[in-house]
Structures are given as structure tokens and as C-alpha cells.
Design an enzyme around this catalytic site. Sequence first.
Site, mmCIF file in Angstrom:
data_model
loop_
_atom_site.group_PDB
_atom_site.id
_atom_site.type_symbol
_atom_site.label_atom_id
_atom_site.label_comp_id
_atom_site.label_asym_id
_atom_site.label_seq_id
_atom_site.Cartn_x
_atom_site.Cartn_y
_atom_site.Cartn_z
ATOM 1 C CG HIS A 115 -28.132 48.492 3.641
ATOM 2 N ND1 HIS A 115 -28.895 48.590 4.792
ATOM 3 C CD2 HIS A 115 -28.426 49.587 2.901
ATOM 4 C CE1 HIS A 115 -29.632 49.694 4.737
ATOM 5 N NE2 HIS A 115 -29.366 50.317 3.595
ATOM 6 C CB SER A 134 -34.278 49.696 1.131
ATOM 7 O OG SER A 134 -33.763 50.133 -0.117
ATOM 8 C CG ASP A 164 -43.143 53.161 1.308
ATOM 9 O OD1 ASP A 164 -43.647 52.515 2.251
ATOM 10 O OD2 ASP A 164 -41.945 53.501 1.279
ATOM 11 C CG ASN A 260 -43.301 42.013 5.998
ATOM 12 O OD1 ASN A 260 -43.482 40.806 6.157
ATOM 13 N ND2 ASN A 260 -44.262 42.836 5.627
ATOM 14 C CG ASP A 288 -31.199 53.925 4.318
ATOM 15 O OD1 ASP A 288 -31.009 52.725 4.040
ATOM 16 O OD2 ASP A 288 -31.742 54.731 3.538
ATOM 17 C CB ALA A 343 -28.898 18.934 -9.951
ATOM 18 C CE LYS A 344 -32.978 21.375 -1.769
ATOM 19 N NZ LYS A 344 -34.315 20.869 -2.087
ATOM 20 C CE LYS A 363 -36.945 21.865 -14.315
ATOM 21 N NZ LYS A 363 -36.656 22.863 -15.368
ATOM 22 C CG ASP A 452 -32.409 30.130 -15.016
ATOM 23 O OD1 ASP A 452 -31.630 31.055 -14.762
ATOM 24 O OD2 ASP A 452 -32.540 29.126 -14.290
#
Length: 532
Positions: A115, A134, A164, A260, A288, A343-344, A363, A452
Site C-alpha cells: 500500500h 483499512s 463495518d 472517506n 487492496d 519547538a512545534k 506550553k 509519551d
Amino acid sequence: MIILISLGIEGTAEKTGVGIVDSDGNILAMAGKQLFPEEGGIHPRIAAEHHAEWIPKLIPQAIEESGIKYSDIDLISFSQGPGLGPALRIVATSARSLALSLNKPIIGVNHCIGHVEVGKLDTGAVNPVSLYVSGGNSQVIAYESGRYRIFGETLDIAVGNCLDHFGRETGLGHPGGPVIEKLAKKGSYIDLPYIVKGMDFSFSGLLSAAIRAVQNGTPIEDVCFSLQETAFSMLVEVTERALSHTQKDEVMLCGGVSANSRLREMLKTMSEEHGAKFYMPDMKLCGDNGVMIAWLGLLMCEEFGPMDLNQTGIIQKFRTDEVDIPWIDNTKSYLKLSDDLIAKGAESNIVKGNYLGENAVLKDRVVKNYRISEIDNKIRKARTKEEAKLLSDAKRAGVKTPVLYDIDLENKIITMEEIDGSMLKDVIDDDLAFRLGEEISKLHSFDIIHGDITTSNILLCGDDLIFIDFGLGRYSNMKEDKAVDLLVLKKSLQSIDYNLALRYFDLVLKGYGDESILKAIEDIESRGRYTH
């Protein structure tokens, strides 16, 4: 230069595909047939029967479309995994039979990487962070240290499976995605669980809550809108974090859920806010298909040569990060920051400041325009409040963190001490890895989940390890949540130096000092993340 031609056979789930591509990247043929189940999901045996019926019909169809002869084919490629076992076996058997009958070389390839590579071929993207979504897979993939690394993935079911399943349970039919997208345009937001754990996401709780909401009489349009907005916000958030961590300047969306339009819009918005280029392949190449298998087969064969027949067995849980990828240029372009911006990050902008005469950093949890305001405000406020508490509680656990000066909940800004140190990713060694494990153990002993733990969020200042950015942190006494916390670190280490990552991580676990955590980590890593 000799131009080679590859025929690829795809059939990991409900779609049967045959594609023909040459080594210049020209798509010569693309034939396919999709199975639509009468009820329920995709049954492995029925999918296999579908492939067995259609592969012999699609091969001559593709040959005719391409205008070549069978003798012109130089390589037979097939999807070796991941996928449904019975379906994969039909594909592999068909590929072996064709290769033997034509006396041509054969190669099996990883479906997920197919993919990404066909997306790059179609769009011209060079080295993107890819969101692959997917029915059976949901992964954030980026190239680092010789392989495609999985920076984030589902901890349970894939987003396509989620949509689904919701469609089936509520009578909307299968596939659910297109109907949900249509109904969502008429809906309003209701509160649903937003579950991001470190760099991974979870959809089973969201799915259950959405089904319950319908059963309790909530208008289906409102549930569809909220389900879609919540699920896609989770996916885009993790993609954004991978983009920030890897410092790449391209984002690509691929996989069947790419259909979508709302997901495309959200990912494009996020990319533009980071100064990154957004790519999405032609929709016919997102689902696919045999073309992606044929193209990846050529790339793999050029590097490694074809396979012996005894190497062509299926790999039902074939991991994206198990494959060496030597053909990628990992050159990166860095986003230029304004003078006042330190920082970003994915969550916040870090700005220089001053607090009562002390150097400080602010921050600023900036608005995320890809998220609707109801979700964005809720998350930003909750995380700002929680982070302030976590910074203080981490100190009680004996872990060094920046001093908290002020919290502005209305504007979602935390003011804290400025730390002048080196990122751990730039200085890590065996001793620091062991000490890092000891520090994480202190946090977890107080049921603090950092959320994190990357080597960019730990600073070495003098001889001290200082933990920053508790923006995804929370409290939990669950062993699994602590294991997920450690796995975020493992992925971060792999993105620095894959060869050293396992050694460093082993040292982290020794410093952590709790062997029972190994079982939880192994359990998470061994789960079938591919829900075909």
C-alpha cells in the site's frame, strides 16, 4: 536498461486482485473482484472460495488488458501476508502454480508495505509518514533505520473493522463506512470515548459506546457523526505525533478507508499546519489491489532476488517492520520555526517566556483545526489540567520534572521552568538506558502513566534525567497500561538506531526491575494487530 514486467496477485481479505506493472512504474493492467457478504463480516473460508473462483478469471483478463503475452512476464508476485489464513493460502498456491507453469521466478511480499509503495509510485511522495487504514489494518508507518517502522497502531480492532461492525450491528449494512459518512453529514456531536494510549489507538470501547448510544435512542445521524469524528481525530493525532517525532515533511494517506472525504480533509489540514505536503494515491489504488503487489515485487526482487518455492509459505501475521527496505533515501527537510518558538510539537507550541524574573517556557496547547471544536476543547482542557497534576505527582514519586509556575485553563497554557539540557536521543548510552528504566519504575509505582515516553521527552541536565511533556499522561494501576508506556519508548529507541534499540530496551527493563512487566509487553506484542 532492461524493463521487467511483474504480475501481482492480491487476496488477503475480501478483495481479489491481479495487476501487471513494469519496472518503470507503468501500470499495464488492473483487474479485481470484491466479495460482498450477505450478512455478518468476512468469513475466511468464503473469502478463500471467492479467490479460488476469481483468480483464474482475473489473470487472463489482466493479460488481455495489458496487451502482453504470458511469456513477457518476468516475475510472479503475491501477497504473503498479513491476512486471512485460508485466503492467503489460495493466493500463494495460485502464484506458485502460475510461476511453475510459466517457468518464471516468484516472490511473496508484505501487503501493508505494498500500500505504501504503490502510494509513493502514484503520488511522487519520497519519504512520507503514512497513515494506512483499512478493514483489517490501522497503522502509522514511517521509514527509519532501514525498515518501515510502525509508530502507532490499533491495540484491538482496525478502524475499517470498527465502522463495518457498527454498520452491521445497527442495520446499516456492509461495508459500513460509506453509509456512516453519508449519515454523518446530517449529525451533531455526542460525547464518545476518545482513546489514544501513547502512540497507539483503540477502537473497541468507542465502537461499544456508539452501539449503546443507538440502542438508547440517540439519532443514528448524531452517532455516525460522532463516531467518525472521534475515530478519525484519534488517527490524525497519532499521525501528527509521528510527523513531529520523525521531522519528515510529507504525509500520505492510503488503504481502503481513504475513501472517506472527511478523513482526507482532516489529515490534509493537519499536514498543512505543520508545513508538510499531503499526498493520497488515486482511489482505485487505495483499496487492496494486484498492482501494489506487482510493484512491490519488482522493488524487492531487484534488491534481494526471487524466492525459492520453499520460502513462499504464507505469513498470516506478517509485520510491516519485519522487512528490510534498502531503497529509500531518508533525507529530511526540517520545518523552520519562528524566533520565539522553541519547538512545534504534535500537542503544543513551546514558547520562550518569563515568570517573575525567571526564564520560563510556555506550553501552549494550540487549537487543532482538524478536530471539531467540541472534541478539541474537551481534550485540550482535560490534558492541560491533568498534565499540571502529573508534573507535581511525578516529583512526589522521586522523578525530576520542570517546576510548574502557572496554569491557564481557559487558554490551555502551562508555564513552567526552562530546562537547559540535551535530549536523551542525542546522548543515550548503556548507563543512561538502565537509569531510565529506574526512573520509569518510580513513575509507575505511583500509577503515573507518562503516555509519551520518547527519547525527545527526556532531557539530560548535568547528571539528572528530567522528564518533560506529560501531555498524554494519566493515572492507571493496570499492568497493560504500564507495558504500553514502555512500548512507546521501545518504538522511539528503534527510530534512533534499530540495531542498538533492543540492547537499550533490555537495559531499560533491567533498570525497571519488575520481571512481570515482560509478560504484559510480550502479550501486547504477540497479539494479532491485524484483524482480517
